[in-house]
Write a protein that holds these residues in place. Structure first.
Motif: not given
Length: 417
Positions: A292-298
């Motif tokens: 997953a991309a960093p912005e998808e992690m939350p």
């Protein structure tokens, strides 16, 4: 005796700070999730006070994604960071390391000719370049050690204790502690260094800045659904992650809760991860592995019931505190772990935001987790712990004061002459 400091009590003037250039050296890529959370997140705030030149080492696959590269360049340009990406060298190790060190040093030398400079070296190899520039041109540097790297390499069986390389790394560590402004992730590591190098650290200060998380992104917005999803985020093939405990703890969960699923979010080789889990007897049919991309992690963490992390113990992990711990707690989610990293164990037990998995006591583990998940105050307690321990704003403030301190105690004016 060396002092341990959060960095918040340091002095130094904030005047004319944009006359000071911070050359930030790291072998972590800006395009990697770690580069986004543990490099860019800090620097985008610090760029309002200092001129930042960021030198990173980007992996070939990441740099081939032109959209990602263009987005990173735009983000840096918008906040005034000068990003200088280098290729992450994959050739013969000694040659590739020497090439990267030369490129690091050349950038520092170029900026030194322009005006006042300090170097922020993230981990040991960039610190070698920082140390060389200090020795040659009297350019001060921050030794942001991150972990006890020589010990980590030994733990991962990548280095033999007493070998020439090991002795060289220990010598580098001593020289950086003696000549740089040192930052450690944990007080336990600072205490160890104080005992290990009493002469090198005599009268010097070690700044303890825990790994920080962007708690404005990792928030407890979403309540987990009815299905139990246990997450494991980040690398699991590092050499110091306990895949055996991940497999056995999840098997205990799956036996107690048949609908439970294990979600592994990693950039590691997915087939290799699944193969290794199968070797450990894990119920791999209930395991999902993806990137997953960093912005998808939350959003991913918010949907997980709890997150799992297991590490080998010993001296090597005294200086470690995983970034993901702050991110998980920031989302109001608890943690399942072993006692491999004392800092992780201390945080989750002292604040009652997680449970320990003991291999010989699966029934006790399930009972403890069931009670914890039924606690209505759990999410708020997780969030409060994250804010008290892993605040990005607090970390940025500490680094800002360290930069001011370094620039005030060194005669940087003579650099520009």
């Amino acid at each position: 005796m060396p002092e341990h400091s959060s960095g918040l009590a340091l002095g130094g003037s904030a005047s004319s700070e944009h006359d000071l250039t911070v050359v930030y050296l790291t072998r972590t890529g800006l395009l990697e999730p770690l580069g986004q959370s543990q490099v860019f997140a800090y620097l985008q705030a610090l760029a309002s006070n200092f001129r930042i030149v960021l030198v990173t080492c980007e992996k070939k696959a990441d740099f081939a994604d032109r959209a990602k590269v263009d987005a990173a360049r735009l983000s840096c340009r918008q906040i005034g960071i000068e990003w200088k990406p280098l290729p992450f060298e994959q050739g013969p190790r000694s040659i590739s390391i020497l090439r990267q060190l030369f490129q690091f040093a050349a950038t520092v030398r170029r900026e030194h000719k322009r005006g006042k400079v300090i170097v922020h070296a993230r981990s040991y190899l960039p610190a070698l370049a920082g140390l060389a520039m200090f020795k040659r041109y009297d350019i001060p540097f921050v030794f942001d050690m991150r972990a006890l790297w020589p010990e980590e390499l030994i733990l991962a069986r990548r280095l033999k204790r007493g070998s020439l390389v090991h002795k060289g790394l220990v010598s580098l560590e001593r020289q950086c502690l003696m000549n740089g402004e040192t930052v450690s992730l944990t007080k336990a590591a600072a205490d160890h260094l104080e005992k290990q190098y009493p002469i090198a650290l005599a009268g010097r200060q070690i700044h303890v800045i825990p790994t920080c998380a962007d708690l404005s992104a990792f928030t407890p917005k979403i309540e987990p659904g009815d299905q139990l999803i246990f997450g494991c985020n980040g690398t699991v093939l590092s050499g110091w992650f306990r895949l055996d405990l991940l497999a056995r703890s999840f098997n205990a969960l799956a036996d107690a809760f048949p609908s439970a699923r294990l979600q592994i979010v990693t950039r590691d080789d997915h087939a290799e991860v699944k193969r290794r889990l199968a070797e450990e007897g894990c119920q791999v049919e209930k395991v999902e592995i993806f990137e997953a991309a960093p912005e998808e992690m939350p959003a991913i963490v918010q949907k997980q019931t709890a997150s799992m992390m297991f590490f080998k113990g010993g001296l090597a992990k005294l200086g470690s505190c995983p970034t993901k711990l702050g991110e998980i707690l920031g989302c109001g989610r608890p943690v399942i772990s072993n006692r491999g990293i004392e800092e992780v164990y201390r945080i989750i037990t002292d604040n009652r935001v997680g449970v320990e998995f003991v291999e010989s006591e699966p029934a006790t583990f399930i009972q403890s987790l069931t009670r914890l998940l039924a606690d209505e105050s759990l999410s708020g307690r997780c969030r409060q712990t994250a804010e008290q321990t892993f605040s990005l704003e607090r970390g940025v403030g500490s680094y800002r004061k360290i930069y001011r301190h370094v620039s005030s105690v060194r005669n940087l004016a003579k650099q520009a002459t």
